[in-house]
Design an enzyme around this catalytic site. Sequence first.
Site, PDB file in Angstrom:
ATOM      1  N   ARG A   1       8.833  39.233  36.148  1.00 51.74           N
ATOM      2  CA  ARG A   1       7.866  40.470  36.605  1.00 51.74           C
ATOM      3  C   ARG A   1       8.285  40.675  38.071  1.00 51.74           C
ATOM      4  O   ARG A   1       9.697  40.270  38.549  1.00 51.74           O
ATOM      5  CB  ARG A   1       6.548  39.745  36.785  1.00 51.74           C
ATOM      6  CG  ARG A   1       6.476  38.177  37.634  1.00 51.74           C
ATOM      7  CD  ARG A   1       5.608  38.105  38.439  1.00 51.74           C
ATOM      8  NE  ARG A   1       5.396  39.259  39.559  1.00 51.74           N
ATOM      9  CZ  ARG A   1       5.855  39.376  40.608  1.00 51.74           C
ATOM     10  NH1 ARG A   1       6.781  38.193  41.018  1.00 51.74           N
ATOM     11  NH2 ARG A   1       5.877  40.159  41.393  1.00 51.74           N
ATOM     12  N   GLY A   2       7.588  42.006  38.330  1.00 50.35           N
ATOM     13  CA  GLY A   2       8.128  42.600  39.428  1.00 50.35           C
ATOM     14  C   GLY A   2       9.267  43.725  39.047  1.00 50.35           C
ATOM     15  O   GLY A   2      10.020  43.577  38.133  1.00 50.35           O
TER      16      GLY A   2
ATOM     17  N   ARG B   1       5.844  47.027  29.320  1.00 50.16           N
ATOM     18  CA  ARG B   1       4.924  47.349  30.038  1.00 50.16           C
ATOM     19  C   ARG B   1       5.134  48.751  31.059  1.00 50.16           C
ATOM     20  O   ARG B   1       6.281  49.145  31.100  1.00 50.16           O
ATOM     21  CB  ARG B   1       5.325  46.194  31.525  1.00 50.16           C
ATOM     22  CG  ARG B   1       4.880  44.931  31.066  1.00 50.16           C
ATOM     23  CD  ARG B   1       5.040  43.803  32.322  1.00 50.16           C
ATOM     24  NE  ARG B   1       3.740  44.429  33.058  1.00 50.16           N
ATOM     25  CZ  ARG B   1       3.595  43.498  34.210  1.00 50.16           C
ATOM     26  NH1 ARG B   1       4.817  42.892  34.858  1.00 50.16           N
ATOM     27  NH2 ARG B   1       2.429  43.870  35.027  1.00 50.16           N
TER      28      ARG B   1
ATOM     29  N   ASP C   1       5.603  49.913  42.326  1.00 51.99           N
ATOM     30  CA  ASP C   1       6.035  49.852  40.493  1.00 51.99           C
ATOM     31  C   ASP C   1       6.511  51.457  40.470  1.00 51.99           C
ATOM     32  O   ASP C   1       7.165  51.534  39.369  1.00 51.99           O
ATOM     33  CB  ASP C   1       5.022  49.424  39.935  1.00 51.99           C
ATOM     34  CG  ASP C   1       4.757  48.024  40.069  1.00 51.99           C
ATOM     35  OD1 ASP C   1       4.078  47.654  41.100  1.00 51.99           O
ATOM     36  OD2 ASP C   1       5.519  47.088  39.392  1.00 51.99           O
TER      37      ASP C   1
ATOM     38  N   ASN D   1       1.132  50.452  42.895  1.00 55.90           N
ATOM     39  CA  ASN D   1       1.411  49.098  43.200  1.00 55.90           C
ATOM     40  C   ASN D   1       0.544  48.253  42.696  1.00 55.90           C
ATOM     41  O   ASN D   1      -0.792  48.627  42.281  1.00 55.90           O
ATOM     42  CB  ASN D   1       1.822  48.855  44.393  1.00 55.90           C
ATOM     43  CG  ASN D   1       2.500  47.613  44.769  1.00 55.90           C
ATOM     44  OD1 ASN D   1       3.397  47.121  44.056  1.00 55.90           O
ATOM     45  ND2 ASN D   1       1.988  46.632  45.773  1.00 55.90           N
ATOM     46  N   LYS D   2       0.560  46.916  42.724  1.00 57.72           N
ATOM     47  CA  LYS D   2      -0.362  45.989  42.250  1.00 57.72           C
ATOM     48  C   LYS D   2      -1.881  46.335  42.758  1.00 57.72           C
ATOM     49  O   LYS D   2      -2.126  46.740  44.031  1.00 57.72           O
ATOM     50  CB  LYS D   2       0.087  44.706  42.729  1.00 57.72           C
ATOM     51  CG  LYS D   2      -0.844  43.567  42.195  1.00 57.72           C
ATOM     52  CD  LYS D   2      -1.017  43.412  40.734  1.00 57.72           C
ATOM     53  CE  LYS D   2       0.116  43.232  40.107  1.00 57.72           C
ATOM     54  NZ  LYS D   2       0.093  43.588  38.453  1.00 57.72           N
TER      55      LYS D   2
END
Length: 359
Positions: free
Chosen positions: A49-50, A87, A238, A248-249
């Site tokens: 992830r990331g 994703r 992201d 982003n998150k």
Amino acid sequence: MFEQPIPTLCRDGDRLLILDQALLPFRSERVALTSVDEVAGAIRHMQVRGAPLIGATAAFGVALALARQGADDATLQAAIALLGATRPTAVNLHWALERMAAALRPLAPARRVEAAWAEAEAIRHDDAATCEAIGRHGLDILRALAARRSGPLRVMTHCNAGWLATCGAGTALAPIYAAQAAGLAVEVLVSETRPRNQGLLTAWELRAAGVPHVLMADNAAGLLLMRGEVDLVITGADRVAANGDTANKVGTYLKALAAQAAGVPFYIAAPHSTLDFACADGSAIPIEDRGADEVCRLRGMADGTDPAELATLRLAPADSRVANPAFDITPASLIRGIITERGVVAADALASLYPEGGR
Ligand code: MRU
């Protein structure tokens, strides 16, 4: 050069070795992936992830597909389509797949396998070098702020944008590691990052590296910022749109709002592979919805048990109506600057640093 304590991703003959992040911070185990389907599954289920690491893993997934299944056009196209659908938000995935396609399509199938491994390795090295440069530029910001106060510089972050999320030192955490190497005292405020708790990965990284840090609930961020207990906020990204709006998150936007209200500078650290000039603004960025399960259930270690026995706890009834957007958009107006490998730039002036466009 920062060296990852455990490589997040590497080739082992005709298979890939990843550090399985679904087991962290409880167990650190490497897992072998032997097919493109396994690679797609590992990305989808967040064993890797990331944003930068997702991109690099997908690149290796293409190479693995060609090595194992044959290097004809149909296999190449199918691998790219499968990996590209894993994703939606992190644009690094598409950046890496487009780079693989551009390198491989013009070649005769007989030459593609070797070229695919080489291109994937090049992407991995590019990411490590990019992280290093982000660390250097971010360190300049930390040094300037540290000169104005006594005691360690207090840096708030969100999610995990450290070495675990990349092939190098990380993005948001690269300046932290650079500060540590330079002897500049920092303390990192780490938000747990519900629902997947990637903040625990950040705490795990920082603890192993000996970087002072404080773990906090996501909702504590506003108060700490308001009370003047934070000197700056740095998060990863992201996808950054042409106008500087940044995905982003989820939870990043709330931190940016609170930082603005408190007069605390808010920075995004992002490599070129995260810039998407094809998205005019944040409204064009697709936001991943990861479904109800992540909100309704929690994975961890019951007190007094062994890390080998991870437990799942139900928090809410399985038929609960749930909203679980995995990312949010922080408008460019809330971002003091974007820390890239080319330097720090105002969010609305990204194009001045990347005149050739992104991706
Ligand atoms: O859902 P995740 O864990 O892949 O999301 C990660 C983030 O949002 C990171 O902040 C971002 O990818 C930058 S990582 C260098």
